[in-house]
Design an enzyme around this catalytic site. Structure first.
Site, PDB file in Angstrom:
ATOM      1  N   LYS A 105      76.691 -29.082 -94.546  1.00 33.47           N
ATOM      2  CA  LYS A 105      76.359 -29.609 -93.221  1.00 33.47           C
ATOM      3  C   LYS A 105      76.261 -31.132 -93.307  1.00 33.47           C
ATOM      4  CE  LYS A 105      72.946 -30.827 -90.762  1.00 33.47           C
ATOM      5  NZ  LYS A 105      73.534 -31.942 -90.000  1.00 33.47           N
ATOM      6  N   GLU A 124      67.679 -35.612-103.160  1.00 36.43           N
ATOM      7  CA  GLU A 124      67.943 -37.046-103.365  1.00 36.43           C
ATOM      8  C   GLU A 124      67.380 -37.745-102.141  1.00 36.43           C
ATOM      9  OE1 GLU A 124      69.368 -38.327-105.982  1.00 36.43           O
ATOM     10  OE2 GLU A 124      70.168 -36.532-106.926  1.00 36.43           O
ATOM     11  N   CYS A 153      70.377 -45.882-100.211  1.00 39.34           N
ATOM     12  CA  CYS A 153      69.097 -45.322-100.686  1.00 39.34           C
ATOM     13  C   CYS A 153      68.529 -46.140-101.842  1.00 39.34           C
ATOM     14  CB  CYS A 153      69.294 -43.877-101.108  1.00 39.34           C
ATOM     15  SG  CYS A 153      70.647 -43.678-102.255  1.00 39.34           S
ATOM     16  N   GLU A 210      60.424 -47.589 -96.736  1.00 39.93           N
ATOM     17  CA  GLU A 210      61.870 -47.777 -96.695  1.00 39.93           C
ATOM     18  C   GLU A 210      62.290 -48.184 -95.282  1.00 39.93           C
ATOM     19  OE1 GLU A 210      64.404 -44.234 -96.853  1.00 39.93           O
ATOM     20  OE2 GLU A 210      65.595 -45.261 -98.367  1.00 39.93           O
TER      21      GLU A 210
HETATM   22  P1  NAD Z   1      67.659 -37.433 -92.525  1.00 37.40           P
HETATM   23  O1  NAD Z   1      66.648 -36.788 -93.415  1.00 37.40           O
HETATM   24  O2  NAD Z   1      67.285 -37.761 -91.148  1.00 37.40           O
HETATM   25  O3  NAD Z   1      68.945 -36.473 -92.394  1.00 37.40           O
HETATM   26  C1  NAD Z   1      69.654 -36.025 -93.515  1.00 37.40           C
HETATM   27  C2  NAD Z   1      70.323 -34.705 -93.179  1.00 37.40           C
HETATM   28  O4  NAD Z   1      69.324 -33.722 -92.925  1.00 37.40           O
HETATM   29  C3  NAD Z   1      71.206 -34.750 -91.936  1.00 37.40           C
HETATM   30  O5  NAD Z   1      72.362 -33.967 -92.168  1.00 37.40           O
HETATM   31  C4  NAD Z   1      70.328 -34.105 -90.877  1.00 37.40           C
HETATM   32  O6  NAD Z   1      71.053 -33.485 -89.849  1.00 37.40           O
HETATM   33  C5  NAD Z   1      69.601 -33.065 -91.703  1.00 37.40           C
HETATM   34  N1  NAD Z   1      68.345 -32.601 -91.115  1.00 37.40           N
HETATM   35  C6  NAD Z   1      67.526 -33.249 -90.239  1.00 37.40           C
HETATM   36  N2  NAD Z   1      66.468 -32.467 -89.931  1.00 37.40           N
HETATM   37  C7  NAD Z   1      66.605 -31.314 -90.639  1.00 37.40           C
HETATM   38  C8  NAD Z   1      65.827 -30.134 -90.762  1.00 37.40           C
HETATM   39  N3  NAD Z   1      64.681 -29.959 -90.087  1.00 37.40           N
HETATM   40  N4  NAD Z   1      66.253 -29.178 -91.606  1.00 37.40           N
HETATM   41  C9  NAD Z   1      67.393 -29.338 -92.310  1.00 37.40           C
HETATM   42  N5  NAD Z   1      68.191 -30.418 -92.217  1.00 37.40           N
HETATM   43  C10 NAD Z   1      67.796 -31.396 -91.399  1.00 37.40           C
HETATM   44  O7  NAD Z   1      68.203 -38.689 -93.307  1.00 37.40           O
HETATM   45  P2  NAD Z   1      69.321 -39.745 -92.818  1.00 37.40           P
HETATM   46  O8  NAD Z   1      68.687 -40.631 -91.795  1.00 37.40           O
HETATM   47  O9  NAD Z   1      70.579 -39.023 -92.484  1.00 37.40           O
HETATM   48  O10 NAD Z   1      69.597 -40.557 -94.165  1.00 37.40           O
HETATM   49  C11 NAD Z   1      68.833 -41.626 -94.567  1.00 37.40           C
HETATM   50  C12 NAD Z   1      67.927 -41.208 -95.706  1.00 37.40           C
HETATM   51  O11 NAD Z   1      68.693 -40.649 -96.769  1.00 37.40           O
HETATM   52  C13 NAD Z   1      67.227 -42.404 -96.304  1.00 37.40           C
HETATM   53  O12 NAD Z   1      65.876 -42.098 -96.554  1.00 37.40           O
HETATM   54  C14 NAD Z   1      67.954 -42.623 -97.626  1.00 37.40           C
HETATM   55  O13 NAD Z   1      67.216 -43.283 -98.610  1.00 37.40           O
HETATM   56  C15 NAD Z   1      68.315 -41.231 -98.006  1.00 37.40           C
HETATM   57  N6  NAD Z   1      69.440 -41.217 -98.949  1.00 37.40           N
HETATM   58  C16 NAD Z   1      69.199 -40.913-100.267  1.00 37.40           C
HETATM   59  C17 NAD Z   1      70.234 -40.929-101.208  1.00 37.40           C
HETATM   60  C18 NAD Z   1      69.974 -40.626-102.664  1.00 37.40           C
HETATM   61  O14 NAD Z   1      70.928 -40.436-103.406  1.00 37.40           O
HETATM   62  N7  NAD Z   1      68.734 -40.582-103.122  1.00 37.40           N
HETATM   63  C19 NAD Z   1      71.533 -41.233-100.770  1.00 37.40           C
HETATM   64  C20 NAD Z   1      71.756 -41.532 -99.432  1.00 37.40           C
HETATM   65  C21 NAD Z   1      70.695 -41.519 -98.527  1.00 37.40           C
END
Ligand code: NAD
Length: 493
Positions: free
Chosen positions: A179, A254, A288, A387
Site C-alpha cells: 500500500k 522504519e 527521514c 521531526e
Molecule cells: P504516515 O505515517 O502519515 O504514513 C505512512 C503510510 O502509512 C502511508 O501509506 C499512510 O497511508 C499509511 N497510514 C496512515 N494511517 C494509517 C493507519 N491508521 N494504519 C495503517 N496505515 C496507515 O507517514 P508519512 O507522512 O507518509 O511519511 C513521513 C514519515 O515517514 C516521517 O516521519 C519520516 O521520518 C518517515 N520515514 C521514515 C523512513 C525510514 O527509513 N526510517 C523513510 C522515509 C520516511
C-alpha cells in the site's frame, strides 16, 4: 495498465469494490494530476487472499533463488527502460527536482538487481549445518520465506521506498500486498505494471492504493498477513505495532528521526557547508534521516555560519522540471501547513530565525518554502526535539566532544547521525558513541543498498537493505535428526 483508477490484484487490474477514487495533486501548481483508486477493507481482503493463495499454492516460494532472481532482474530492466517517464511522474507527484528523481529511479532499479543477487546466493546458503555438542544428532538451520507480507510506505521517496520492501520480499520467496502513500501513489502502480510485464506470477505482488485508515489499517489488521513492514511516522508505526501485537505478527518499522550533525572546529569549512546543506535541503528536507540538528564547535561557528547563510540563499527554488532547480515544493498542503506551523512555534519558543521560513516571492502558487535556518535553539524547544520533515535546520554550538555527544544523543529518536572533523580517530570515537542506526563520517545522507538501514529508540525496529533487508522476510527453521543406532533409552531400557 488502463488507468490509475484500478488496483493491481491477482495479476489483474480491478476497480475498487466501492468504486471510490481520491485525487493526487501536483504540489508545484496545486493542480490535480489523477483520480486514483481508493481501496477499502473489501479490496484489501481480496488482495491478501490472492497473495495467500499465491504463497500457499506456489510456485513462487518453491522456485529456486536463481529463478526468482531472473524475474527481479527483468523488473530492474523494466524500471530502467521507463526511467525518464517514472522520474517525471515522481516530480509531478512529489515535487522533487528531476535530477533527484532520476537518481531515485536508478537506485530503485539497483535495489532489484541487488536482491536478485541475494536471491541467487540463497540457493547455496539456504541451509547451514549447525554444530551440536551431542554427536548422536545432526542439525541444519534453514531459511524459509516468512509468508505473506503487508508493506505500507510513505511519500518522500515513493518508488524507492517500495523497492526497499518489494525487492527483498520477492527475493525471499514471499508474496505481498503493497500500500503506497495516498500522497504519491502513481509510481507504485507503474511498478505493478512493470512486474506484470516481467512475468511475475499472479498474486505474488498486489498493489492497493488508498487512504491510511481505509486501506492501510485493514491491511495491518488482516489475519492473512504473516509479516508487516512499515515505513512512516511514529504515531502510525505505533498503531501498526498494536495491530501486529494482537495476532503476534512479525513487524519491522522504519520511523522518523531528528538526526544530529556534529561539526568539530578542525573541519574543512567548505565541505561542512556542502554536507550540512545536503543533509537538510536535499529532497526539501523530507528525508527521514535528514540531519536537522546541527552542532557546531564554538571556534568554527562564526565563519561557518556566514558561508552557510551565503550558500543557502543561493538555492534555486522552483518547479522540479525546470533546469537548475535545486529545491521543489513541499509535497502537499498538509505538509506545508505542518512545516510552517513548526517554524512559527520555533520562533515563539525562542529559537532565532536567520533565513527562510516563508514562501519565496516568485512562487505565488504551489507549496514552496524557502530553506530555513534557526540558531540559538533551546534544547527543550519543539523545533529541536520534534521531526519537522521539511527544509528546516536547527543549529547550536558546543564546547567539547563530551558535550557534543551528550546533546546529539538527547533525543527520543535514533535513526542517523553525522560527524565531521579532520581527526579521523575522533570521528570514529564519536561515531561509536552515537545512539543511532546510521552514522556518517565527513558526509551526510549517502545511502547504499548493501548497508543496513534502520533506527534505534523511537526511530524503529529492525533493519532494511543489505542482507539484513532479506532476513526481514525469512524465517529460520532448525531441522534436527537423531542419527544414532543406539536406543534413546528413557522409557524403554
Ligand atoms: P504516515 O505515517 O502519515 O504514513 C505512512 C503510510 O502509512 C502511508 O501509506 C499512510 O497511508 C499509511 N497510514 C496512515 N494511517 C494509517 C493507519 N491508521 N494504519 C495503517 N496505515 C496507515 O507517514 P508519512 O507522512 O507518509 O511519511 C513521513 C514519515 O515517514 C516521517 O516521519 C519520516 O521520518 C518517515 N520515514 C521514515 C523512513 C525510514 O527509513 N526510517 C523513510 C522515509 C520516511
Amino acid at each position: 495498465m488502463k488507468s490509475y483508477q484500478q488496483l493491481y490484484i491477482n495479476g489483474q487490474w480491478q476497480s475498487p469494490v466501492q468504486g471510490r477514487l481520491f485525487e493526487t495533486v501536483d504540489p508545484s501548481d496545486e493542480s490535480v494530476i489523477a483520480q486514483v483508486a481508493a481501496a477499502t477493507a473489501e479490496d484489501v481482503d481480496v488482495a491478501v487472499r490472492a497473495a495467500r493463495h499465491a504463497f500457499d499454492q506456489g510456485p513462487w516460494p518453491q522456485l529456486s533463488g536463481r529463478e526468482r532472481g531472473a524475474v527481479l532482474r527483468r523488473i530492474a530492466d523494466g524500471i530502467r527502460e521507463r526511467q525518464q517517464a517514472l522520474a517525471e511522474l515522481e516530480v509531478r507527484d512529489n515535487g522533487k527536482p528531476l535530477p533527484e528523481a532520476l537518481w531515485d529511479i536508478e537506485d530503485t532499479a539497483g535495489c532489484f538487481d541487488f536482491y536478485a543477487d541475494l536471491a541467487e546466493r540463497l540457493d547455496e546458503q539456504r541451509e547451514q549445518p549447525v554444530a551440536l555438542a551431542d554427536e548422536r544428532f545432526s542439525s541444519v538451520a534453514r531459511k524459509e520465506p516468512v509468508g505473506v507480507a503487508g508493506a505500507i510506505i510513505p511519500w518522500n521517496f515513493p518508488m524507492l521506498m517500495a523497492s526497499w520492501k518489494v525487492a527483498p520480499a520477492l527475493a525471499a520467496g514471499c508474496c505481498m500486498v503493497l500500500k503506497p502513500s495516498e500522497v504519491t501513489p502513481l509510481t507504485a502502480l507503474e511498478l505493478a505494471d512493470i512486474a506484470h510485464q516481467a512475468g511475475l506470477p499472479a498474486g505474488v505482488l498486489n498493489v492497493v492504493t488508498g487512504l491510511g485508515p481505509d486501506a492501510g489499517a485493514p491491511l495491518s489488521e488482516h489475519p492473512g498477513i504473516d509479516k508487516l513492514a512499515f515505513t512512516g511516522s511514529v504515531p502510525t508505526g505505533s498503531r501498526i505495532m498494536q495491530a501486529a501485537a494482537r495476532d503476534i505478527r512479525n513487524v519491522s518499522l522504519e520511523l522518523g528521526g531528528k538526526s544530529p550533525f556534529i561539526v568539530f572546529d578542525d573541519a574543512d569549512i567548505e565541505a561542512a557547508v556542502e554536507w550540512i546543506m545536503f543533509g537538510i535541503f536535499w529532497n526539501k528536507g523530507e528525508v527521514c534521516s535528514a540531519t536537522s540538528r546541527v552542532l557546531v564547535q564554538q571556534g568554527l561557528y562564526d565563519t561557518l555560519m556566514s558561508r552557510l547563510l551565503e550558500e543557502t540563499r543561493k538555492i534555486t527554488i522552483g518547479n522540479g522540471m525546470q533546469d537548475g532547480v535545486l529545491m521543489g515544493p513541499l509535497v502537499n498542503q498538509a505538509q506545508y501547513q505542518k512545516v510552517t506551523a513548526a517554524i512559527a512555534r520555533g520562533t515563539e519558543e525562542g529559537a532565532r530565525l536567520i533565513t527562510g521560513g516563508r514562501r519565496p516571492e516568485h512562487c505565488d502558487r504551489g507549496y514552496y518554502l524557502e530553506p530555513t535556518i534557526f540558531v540559538d535553539v533551546p534544547v527543550e524547544s519543539s523545533v529541536w526535539q520534534e521531526e519537522i520533515f521539511g527544509p528546516v535546520v536547527c543549529i547550536r554550538t558546543f564546547g567539547d566532544e563530551a558535550e557534543a555527544v551528550q546533546l546529539a544523543n538527547a533525543s527520543r529518536f535514533g535513526l542517523a547521525g553525522a560527524v565531521m572533523s579532520r581527526d579521523l580517530e575522533r570521528c570514529d570515537r564519536v561515531a561509536r558513541q552515537l545512539r543511532a542506526g546510521i552514522v556518517w563520517i565527513n558526509c551526510s545522507q549517502p545511502t547504499f543498498t548493501e548497508a543496513p538501514w534502520g533506527g534505534y529508540k523511537q526511530s524503529g525496529i529492525g533493519r532494511e537493505l543489505g542482507e539484513w533487508g532479506l532476513n526481514n522476510y525469512l524465517e529460520t527453521k532448525q531441522i534436527t535428526r537423531f542419527d544414532s543406532a543406539e536406543p534413546w533409552g528413557w522409557y524403554i531400557k
